[in-house]
Design a protein around this motif. Sequence first.
Motif, PDB file in Angstrom:
ATOM      1  N   ALA A 121       0.755  -1.152   0.003  1.00 20.75           N
ATOM      2  CA  ALA A 121       0.085  -0.038   0.067  1.00 20.75           C
ATOM      3  C   ALA A 121       0.939   1.334   0.105  1.00 20.75           C
ATOM      4  CB  ALA A 121      -0.900  -0.178   1.163  1.00 20.75           C
ATOM      5  N   MET A 122       0.386   2.061  -0.647  1.00 24.31           N
ATOM      6  CA  MET A 122       1.236   3.567  -0.786  1.00 24.31           C
ATOM      7  C   MET A 122       0.328   4.507  -0.250  1.00 24.31           C
ATOM      8  SD  MET A 122       0.772   4.631  -4.912  1.00 24.31           S
ATOM      9  CE  MET A 122      -0.483   4.866  -5.547  1.00 24.31           C
ATOM     10  N   ARG A 123       1.179   5.480   0.192  1.00 23.14           N
ATOM     11  CA  ARG A 123       0.620   6.878   0.710  1.00 23.14           C
ATOM     12  C   ARG A 123       0.141   7.655  -0.364  1.00 23.14           C
ATOM     13  NH1 ARG A 123       5.448   7.286   3.597  1.00 23.14           N
ATOM     14  NH2 ARG A 123       5.415   6.048   5.648  1.00 23.14           N
ATOM     15  N   LEU A 131      -1.595  -0.693  -4.064  1.00 21.74           N
ATOM     16  CA  LEU A 131      -1.061  -0.786  -5.317  1.00 21.74           C
ATOM     17  C   LEU A 131      -1.885  -1.783  -6.089  1.00 21.74           C
ATOM     18  CD1 LEU A 131       2.824  -1.158  -4.876  1.00 21.74           C
ATOM     19  CD2 LEU A 131       1.541   0.948  -5.212  1.00 21.74           C
ATOM     20  N   PRO A 132      -2.308  -1.375  -7.360  1.00 25.44           N
ATOM     21  CA  PRO A 132      -3.197  -2.233  -8.270  1.00 25.44           C
ATOM     22  C   PRO A 132      -2.152  -3.393  -9.064  1.00 25.44           C
ATOM     23  CG  PRO A 132      -2.700  -0.314  -9.437  1.00 25.44           C
ATOM     24  CD  PRO A 132      -2.025  -0.254  -8.122  1.00 25.44           C
ATOM     25  N   GLY A 176       6.466   5.671  -0.447  1.00 29.04           N
ATOM     26  CA  GLY A 176       6.454   5.608   0.912  1.00 29.04           C
ATOM     27  C   GLY A 176       6.829   4.037   1.249  1.00 29.04           C
ATOM     28  N   ILE A 177       6.997   3.253   0.253  1.00 31.47           N
ATOM     29  CA  ILE A 177       6.870   1.803   0.555  1.00 31.47           C
ATOM     30  C   ILE A 177       8.610   1.641   0.741  1.00 31.47           C
ATOM     31  CG2 ILE A 177       6.820  -0.566  -0.171  1.00 31.47           C
ATOM     32  CD1 ILE A 177       4.354   0.764  -1.857  1.00 31.47           C
ATOM     33  N   ARG A 221      -2.514  -9.191 -12.205  1.00 26.05           N
ATOM     34  CA  ARG A 221      -3.323 -10.379 -12.248  1.00 26.05           C
ATOM     35  C   ARG A 221      -4.511 -10.567 -13.503  1.00 26.05           C
ATOM     36  NH1 ARG A 221      -4.327  -8.490  -6.118  1.00 26.05           N
ATOM     37  NH2 ARG A 221      -4.100  -6.538  -7.324  1.00 26.05           N
ATOM     38  N   GLY A 222      -4.601  -9.277 -14.218  1.00 24.79           N
ATOM     39  CA  GLY A 222      -5.389  -9.409 -15.207  1.00 24.79           C
ATOM     40  C   GLY A 222      -5.483  -7.924 -15.720  1.00 24.79           C
ATOM     41  N   GLY A 223      -6.434  -7.417 -16.470  1.00 25.23           N
ATOM     42  CA  GLY A 223      -6.483  -6.039 -17.176  1.00 25.23           C
ATOM     43  C   GLY A 223      -6.515  -5.105 -16.295  1.00 25.23           C
ATOM     44  N   GLN A 224      -7.234  -5.156 -15.100  1.00 26.67           N
ATOM     45  CA  GLN A 224      -7.518  -4.048 -14.169  1.00 26.67           C
ATOM     46  C   GLN A 224      -6.213  -3.720 -13.333  1.00 26.67           C
ATOM     47  OE1 GLN A 224     -10.445  -2.037 -14.058  1.00 26.67           O
ATOM     48  NE2 GLN A 224     -10.472  -3.159 -16.183  1.00 26.67           N
ATOM     49  N   ASP A 225      -5.312  -4.731 -13.212  1.00 28.08           N
ATOM     50  CA  ASP A 225      -4.101  -4.420 -12.530  1.00 28.08           C
ATOM     51  C   ASP A 225      -3.261  -3.369 -13.508  1.00 28.08           C
ATOM     52  OD1 ASP A 225      -4.825  -5.963 -10.410  1.00 28.08           O
ATOM     53  OD2 ASP A 225      -2.995  -7.176 -10.688  1.00 28.08           O
ATOM     54  N   SER A 226      -2.578  -2.567 -13.127  1.00 31.70           N
ATOM     55  CA  SER A 226      -1.716  -1.356 -13.761  1.00 31.70           C
ATOM     56  C   SER A 226      -0.766  -0.843 -12.987  1.00 31.70           C
ATOM     57  CB  SER A 226      -2.972  -0.473 -14.233  1.00 31.70           C
ATOM     58  OG  SER A 226      -3.447   0.099 -13.015  1.00 31.70           O
TER      59      SER A 226
END
Length: 195
Positions: free
Chosen positions: A40-42, A50-51, A68-69, A104-109
């Motif tokens: 997770a980012m700030r 993160l996506p 921030g990671i 993991r699929g097209g919605q990850d970016s």
Amino acid sequence: MAALFLSPPETELREKFLPPAEADEYFQRLRSTLAWRQEAMRLGARRVHLPRLTAWYGEPEATYVYSGIRNVPLPWTQDLLELRARIEAFAGAEFNSVLCNLYRGGQDSMGWHSDDEREMASTIASLSLGAARTFQLRRKAPPADLVSMRLPSGSLLLMLGDTQRQWQHRVPKEAASGERINLTFRLVTSFTRAK
């Protein structure tokens, strides 16, 4: 902004760096053996996942902070060491770490950004495995050219010279895309040499 289907002057794309069967074997092994995690980012006062899933491997000193990671490297796996050696020989560059991304699929970016942190050397080698995805670069200064390229499984993209200082890049969302692993080999220079 017109989309151009060419490469910026300081990139090199080798579409068949790995043959298809070998690329598929690496994809299957890395998908099941790397320590994928949801970071997770700030974003202001909030933390946003993160996506995509990520994993950071490398030499013990190659700690890297972005969004921030704090990424403390895991020890190299045999597969990552093999790929690093082949990519270093091709690129004529040295790498001490790799950021592994699992889409993991097209919605990850991956959103627009540059890997231009002070502790990062200028050459980044990006290996794609699995589903082909669109990769875009846009110039930071006018004219704001947009470059799009398709990165198939087994392809290697080298970002060289001033690419990180002059361009941003991203992997946009894409309908009906399968799983993709992207390995970005880097040299974190804080502890190796002054930049």
